[in-house]
Design an enzyme around this catalytic site. Structure first.
Site, PDB file in Angstrom:
ATOM      1  N   ARG A  35       0.907  -1.251   0.027  1.00 46.70           N
ATOM      2  CA  ARG A  35      -0.107  -0.179  -0.068  1.00 46.70           C
ATOM      3  C   ARG A  35       0.781   1.284   0.035  1.00 46.70           C
ATOM      4  NH1 ARG A  35      -4.978  -2.055   3.977  1.00 46.70           N
ATOM      5  NH2 ARG A  35      -6.211  -2.970   2.018  1.00 46.70           N
ATOM      6  N   LYS A 197     -19.536 -17.400   0.215  1.00 43.25           N
ATOM      7  CA  LYS A 197     -20.991 -17.361   0.159  1.00 43.25           C
ATOM      8  C   LYS A 197     -21.514 -16.621  -0.803  1.00 43.25           C
ATOM      9  CE  LYS A 197     -21.413 -17.832   5.270  1.00 43.25           C
ATOM     10  NZ  LYS A 197     -21.635 -17.207   6.328  1.00 43.25           N
ATOM     11  N   GLY A 376     -13.329  -3.906   0.023  1.00 43.65           N
ATOM     12  CA  GLY A 376     -14.699  -3.332   0.130  1.00 43.65           C
ATOM     13  C   GLY A 376     -15.206  -2.359  -0.717  1.00 43.65           C
TER      14      GLY A 376
HETATM   15  P1  AMP Z   1     -15.172 -14.649   0.461  1.00 50.62           P
HETATM   16  O1  AMP Z   1     -14.456 -13.957   1.435  1.00 50.62           O
HETATM   17  O2  AMP Z   1     -16.686 -14.677   0.512  1.00 50.62           O
HETATM   18  O3  AMP Z   1     -14.541 -14.260  -0.758  1.00 50.62           O
HETATM   19  O4  AMP Z   1     -14.622 -16.230   0.616  1.00 50.62           O
HETATM   20  C1  AMP Z   1     -13.257 -16.671   0.418  1.00 50.62           C
HETATM   21  C2  AMP Z   1     -13.150 -17.724   1.038  1.00 50.62           C
HETATM   22  O5  AMP Z   1     -13.920 -18.870   0.528  1.00 50.62           O
HETATM   23  C3  AMP Z   1     -11.632 -18.451   1.255  1.00 50.62           C
HETATM   24  O6  AMP Z   1     -11.305 -18.349   2.584  1.00 50.62           O
HETATM   25  C4  AMP Z   1     -11.911 -19.832   0.711  1.00 50.62           C
HETATM   26  O7  AMP Z   1     -11.264 -20.791   1.415  1.00 50.62           O
HETATM   27  C5  AMP Z   1     -13.387 -20.041   0.989  1.00 50.62           C
HETATM   28  N1  AMP Z   1     -13.843 -20.998  -0.034  1.00 50.62           N
HETATM   29  C6  AMP Z   1     -13.735 -21.309  -1.258  1.00 50.62           C
HETATM   30  N2  AMP Z   1     -14.486 -22.399  -1.827  1.00 50.62           N
HETATM   31  C7  AMP Z   1     -14.856 -22.905  -0.483  1.00 50.62           C
HETATM   32  C8  AMP Z   1     -15.662 -24.237  -0.494  1.00 50.62           C
HETATM   33  N3  AMP Z   1     -15.945 -24.934  -1.452  1.00 50.62           N
HETATM   34  N4  AMP Z   1     -16.177 -24.701   0.804  1.00 50.62           N
HETATM   35  C9  AMP Z   1     -15.983 -23.772   1.652  1.00 50.62           C
HETATM   36  N5  AMP Z   1     -15.325 -22.548   1.424  1.00 50.62           N
HETATM   37  C10 AMP Z   1     -14.592 -22.267   0.565  1.00 50.62           C
END
Ligand code: AMP
Length: 395
Positions: A35, A197, A376
């Protein structure tokens, strides 16, 4: 878009909002200077014009004054990266700060203390912003990471510089890169949306659905889509309260002629662990007791093919649990496919904390067109929102 390149800073004091919210270890050493390096072009432009620089930033989430979060810890890093010895003052506003600024000579840099030592910063306090405004002739916003916050230093302060305000080169590049993907894009455009999610990406998917030709849905969020399509996803991560949202997205995509690409096979594991037993399964037939933690080999080939055909690529969110080596292959293959497409002339933008971590970890950061610095803020721009920090400069 007015940037620092539209001003001559000779004999001028530039008040720059930077994002120096860098990680520190237990000994208060900076562990990642990305950064600080990202702000260097803006700072150098002003110094080379013959002006001086007043830097302001937040660091962490202090509750009031807390030495642990003092920006004094980063003074040496900033000096080394910019190549100019940086002065530091233990306040942001008031007599001492104004005196330090008055004594600042052309070619010099002054770093103010952590803005969030003052509650007025996050409250967007107008009096505090006015006090800050006394420290510069021209206001420059170069902090994309906080551009979605209407804080005193990111937004409100701009009111006191009706014409003397502009974007720094980093923030301008972030805006241009997102524009190149969402508005002035060469087709076909492919967005790869992954992560845990679907709930955190619904607004992003809905906003981009009309602007892109393909959406690749990977990672944990894919299972909510497979379930609503009637698949047996075993113990994979799912949001049962978002099944209707997933169906809405599928319907919307169909009506807009946007192709949604879901995984067809997965690496299923019998536990969320690096030591788990694994097997490759059809994503519609994952046995109970097993969970999909990465894309399978057929999926990787299919996703890579879509990416290879694309001229514009956006990537947000990992394709599997890439933090565990056993489940990193899908994310690595997506990254490699994006790097290859970029090499063939496509424009690629990677953004969002985890996909940025992935491209860095797998040595791909230099092989994509642009890696965004704001998690964000980038998500909010992808959701179609106008960011207050950007709006304040444009108005
Ligand atoms: P996000 O913060 O929503 O972008 O999610 C990122 C996280 O999703 C990472 O830490 C990944 O390990 C997790 N992730 C990716 N694929 C899966 C999966 N199939 N099951 C559980 N967690 C997952």
């Amino acid at each position: 878009m007015t940037t620092v390149n539209n001003f001559n800073f000779e004999n001028k004091k530039a008040l720059i909002r930077v994002d120096f919210n860098v990680p520190l270890d237990d000994a208060f050493q900076v562990t990642d200077t990305t950064r600080i390096e990202a702000a260097k072009p803006t700072i150098l432009k002003i110094l080379e014009d013959g002006g001086s620089v007043i830097l302001m930033s937040h660091l962490g989430r202090p509750k009031g004054i807390d030495e642990k979060f003092s920006l004094k810890h980063i003074v040496n890093n900033v000096s080394n990266i910019i190549g100019v010895k940086v002065k530091f003052i233990e306040s942001c506003v008031g007599e001492d700060a104004e005196k330090a600024v008055a004594e600042l000579e052309n070619g010099e840099i002054l770093l103010l203390e952590n803005l969030r030592f003052y509650p007025e910063e996050k409250n967007g306090d107008k009096t505090f912003a006015e006090q800050l405004s006394k420290l510069g002739d021209i206001y420059v916003n170069d902090a994309f990471g906080t551009a979605h916050r209407a804080h005193a230093s990111t937004t409100i302060v701009a009111q006191f510089f009706p014409s003397n305000k502009c974007f720094g080169l980093l923030l301008a590049k972030e805006i241009e890169s997102l524009n190149a993907v969402l508005n002035n894009s060469q087709k076909p455009v492919t967005a790869i949306i992954g992560g845990a999610k679907v709930s955190s990406k619904i607004d992003v998917i809905k906003n981009i659905i009309e602007k892109v030709d393909n959406i690749i849905i990977g990672g944990g969020m894919a299972y909510t889509f497979i379930k609503v399509k009637g698949g047996n996803i075993g113990d994979s991560i799912v949001e049962d309260d978002k099944l209707d949202v997933a169906q809405d997205i599928l319907n919307l995509a169909k009506s807009k002629n946007t192709r949604i690409h879901l995984p067809i096979d997965v690496i299923a594991a019998d536990a969320f662990s690096e030591d788990a037993n694994t097997q490759v399964c059809d994503i519609y037939h994952i046995p109970d007791g097993w969970q999909g933690l990465d894309a399978g080999p057929k999926t990787n080939v299919g996703f890579s093919f879509v990416i290879a055909e694309s001229k514009t690529i956006l990537w947000n969110g990992p394709i599997g649990v890439f933090e565990m080596e056993k489940f990193a292959k899908g994310t690595i293959e997506i990254g490699n496919a994006i790097a290859d497409a970029t090499d063939e002339g496509a424009f690629s933008l990677v953004g969002g904390g985890d996909s940025v971590a992935a491209v860095k970890q797998f040595g791909l950061a230099d092989k994509v067109s642009y890696v965004s610095t704001g998690g964000g803020a980038m998500l909010e721009m992808l959701e179609g929102k106008t960011l207050p920090g950007i709006e304040a400069i444009l108005n």
